[in-house]
Design a protein around this motif. Structure first.
Motif, mmCIF file in Angstrom:
data_model
loop_
_atom_site.group_PDB
_atom_site.id
_atom_site.type_symbol
_atom_site.label_atom_id
_atom_site.label_comp_id
_atom_site.label_asym_id
_atom_site.label_seq_id
_atom_site.Cartn_x
_atom_site.Cartn_y
_atom_site.Cartn_z
ATOM 1 N N GLN A 13 0.814 -1.213 0.000
ATOM 2 C CA GLN A 13 0.000 0.000 0.000
ATOM 3 C C GLN A 13 0.850 1.266 0.000
ATOM 4 O O GLN A 13 0.563 2.197 -0.770
ATOM 5 N N PRO A 14 1.922 1.359 0.821
ATOM 6 C CA PRO A 14 2.764 2.562 0.763
ATOM 7 C C PRO A 14 3.407 2.772 -0.610
ATOM 8 O O PRO A 14 3.544 3.910 -1.069
ATOM 9 N N ALA A 15 3.775 1.660 -1.265
ATOM 10 C CA ALA A 15 4.395 1.777 -2.592
ATOM 11 C C ALA A 15 3.420 2.386 -3.599
ATOM 12 O O ALA A 15 3.810 3.208 -4.444
ATOM 13 N N VAL A 16 2.155 1.999 -3.507
ATOM 14 C CA VAL A 16 1.141 2.543 -4.416
ATOM 15 C C VAL A 16 0.919 4.028 -4.137
ATOM 16 O O VAL A 16 0.844 4.845 -5.058
ATOM 17 N N SER A 17 0.813 4.404 -2.878
ATOM 18 C CA SER A 17 0.601 5.805 -2.508
ATOM 19 C C SER A 17 1.764 6.671 -2.974
ATOM 20 O O SER A 17 1.570 7.777 -3.510
ATOM 21 N N ILE A 18 2.992 6.184 -2.792
ATOM 22 C CA ILE A 18 4.175 6.924 -3.225
ATOM 23 C C ILE A 18 4.192 7.072 -4.746
ATOM 24 O O ILE A 18 4.524 8.132 -5.281
ATOM 25 N N ALA A 19 3.816 6.007 -5.445
ATOM 26 C CA ALA A 19 3.790 6.052 -6.911
ATOM 27 C C ALA A 19 2.804 7.104 -7.408
ATOM 28 O O ALA A 19 3.079 7.824 -8.375
ATOM 29 N N LEU A 20 1.644 7.209 -6.747
ATOM 30 C CA LEU A 20 0.658 8.206 -7.148
ATOM 31 C C LEU A 20 1.195 9.622 -6.942
ATOM 32 O O LEU A 20 1.019 10.502 -7.794
ATOM 33 N N ARG A 21 1.848 9.843 -5.822
ATOM 34 C CA ARG A 21 2.417 11.165 -5.535
ATOM 35 C C ARG A 21 3.504 11.508 -6.544
ATOM 36 O O ARG A 21 3.587 12.650 -7.028
ATOM 37 N N LYS A 22 4.363 10.550 -6.857
ATOM 38 C CA LYS A 22 5.426 10.794 -7.832
ATOM 39 C C LYS A 22 4.845 11.092 -9.213
ATOM 40 O O LYS A 22 5.363 11.931 -9.952
ATOM 41 N N LEU A 23 3.775 10.398 -9.550
ATOM 42 C CA LEU A 23 3.130 10.628 -10.841
ATOM 43 C C LEU A 23 2.580 12.043 -10.912
ATOM 44 O O LEU A 23 2.731 12.736 -11.923
ATOM 45 N N GLU A 24 1.944 12.496 -9.852
ATOM 46 C CA GLU A 24 1.416 13.862 -9.806
ATOM 47 C C GLU A 24 2.540 14.889 -9.844
ATOM 48 O O GLU A 24 2.430 15.922 -10.523
ATOM 49 N N ASP A 25 3.628 14.620 -9.126
ATOM 50 C CA ASP A 25 4.763 15.543 -9.135
ATOM 51 C C ASP A 25 5.374 15.630 -10.529
ATOM 52 O O ASP A 25 5.760 16.713 -10.984
ATOM 53 N N HIS A 26 5.462 14.494 -11.200
ATOM 54 C CA HIS A 26 6.045 14.474 -12.551
ATOM 55 C C HIS A 26 5.191 15.259 -13.544
ATOM 56 O O HIS A 26 5.714 15.993 -14.391
ATOM 57 N N LEU A 27 3.877 15.127 -13.417
ATOM 58 C CA LEU A 27 2.961 15.805 -14.338
ATOM 59 C C LEU A 27 2.715 17.255 -13.923
ATOM 60 O O LEU A 27 2.225 18.053 -14.721
ATOM 61 N N GLY A 28 3.003 17.562 -12.680
ATOM 62 C CA GLY A 28 2.819 18.933 -12.204
ATOM 63 C C GLY A 28 1.376 19.322 -11.984
ATOM 64 O O GLY A 28 1.034 20.512 -12.023
#
Length: 231
Positions: free
Chosen positions: A29-44
């Motif tokens: 679950q933490p890996a999924v949450s982190i991936a979502l945050r990184k995706l949002e950061d990448h897309l801005g």
């Protein structure tokens, strides 16, 4: 932006839970949450509206990305199936709303045929009042809904498109309610199958006809899903 991040994002949207999404993609679950945050950061830009705890919704950017990501993952799966000599098919989940005894007679048969073509898709059938089903489509609690035409109080909600159609097996007219944007690849396939089995008769007040799509399914269950999103 990595394909696994997109797969996690799609899983969260379709499972409506980070934990269930993590189980689906075999991650924590933490890996999924982190991936979502990184995706949002990448897309801005934010992809999920987190203003209400436990009821996250897609932003406009999220709807756009979800539709593209779903198609990309489906294409990846099709390539793998072809290279392995396997029959291509959809994966994931599809929740279909039905209202009235007439629709409950033929929708199971429709989903059964879909499941035969796409055995890796889980299909749920949700029975409820038309107004509730419309709200569920708008809130993305279900993917689509078949509504009887005799109810004249329909008012298209923001983000929902209503299309009149006639199902030949039922010899009756129904409304098909779909999200205006952010449709999964599986939902597109299902819509294409429905369209191929029906004669659409567009009405002036519903000018927009959804794009043609296709469908997938494996287990059809009749139930009412009333739980809030838990992402």
């Amino acid at each position: 932006m990595e394909l696994m991040q997109l797969e996690m994002f799609v899983a969260v949207i379709e499972e409506r839970s980070v934990q269930r999404a993590a189980d689906r993609v075999s991650r924590t679950q933490p890996a999924v949450s982190i991936a979502l945050r990184k995706l949002e950061d990448h897309l801005g830009t934010p992809l999920l509206d987190r203003s209400r705890r436990g009821d996250y919704r897609l932003t406009q950017a999220g709807e756009l990305l979800y539709e593209f990501a779903s198609d990309m993952i489906a294409m990846r799966n099709e390539v793998l199936s072809t290279l392995r000599g396997e029959l291509p098919g959809c994966t994931g989940r599809l929740s279909i709303g039905a209202s009235g005894p007439a629709s409950l007679q033929w929708i199971p048969e429709l989903t059964k045929k879909f499941c035969e073509r796409h055995p890796l898709v889980r299909v749920d059938i949700v029975s409820d009042q038309p107004e509730n089903l419309l709200g569920d489509v708008a809130d993305r609690k279900i993917d689509a809904a078949f509504l009887p035409t005799q109810t004249i109080a329909y008012r298209p909600k923001t983000g929902v498109v209503l299309t009149p159609l006639t199902i030949s097996t039922a010899n009756e007219a129904f409304w098909l309610a779909l999200p205006r944007a952010g449709r999964s690849h599986t939902l597109k396939i299902f819509e294409e199958m429905v369209s191929s089995r029906s004669a659409l008769s567009m009405q002036p007040e519903h000018r927009r006809r959804p794009k043609k799509h296709v469908l997938c399914a494996s287990v059809a269950q009749l139930k009412r899903t009333n739980s809030n999103a838990n992402i």
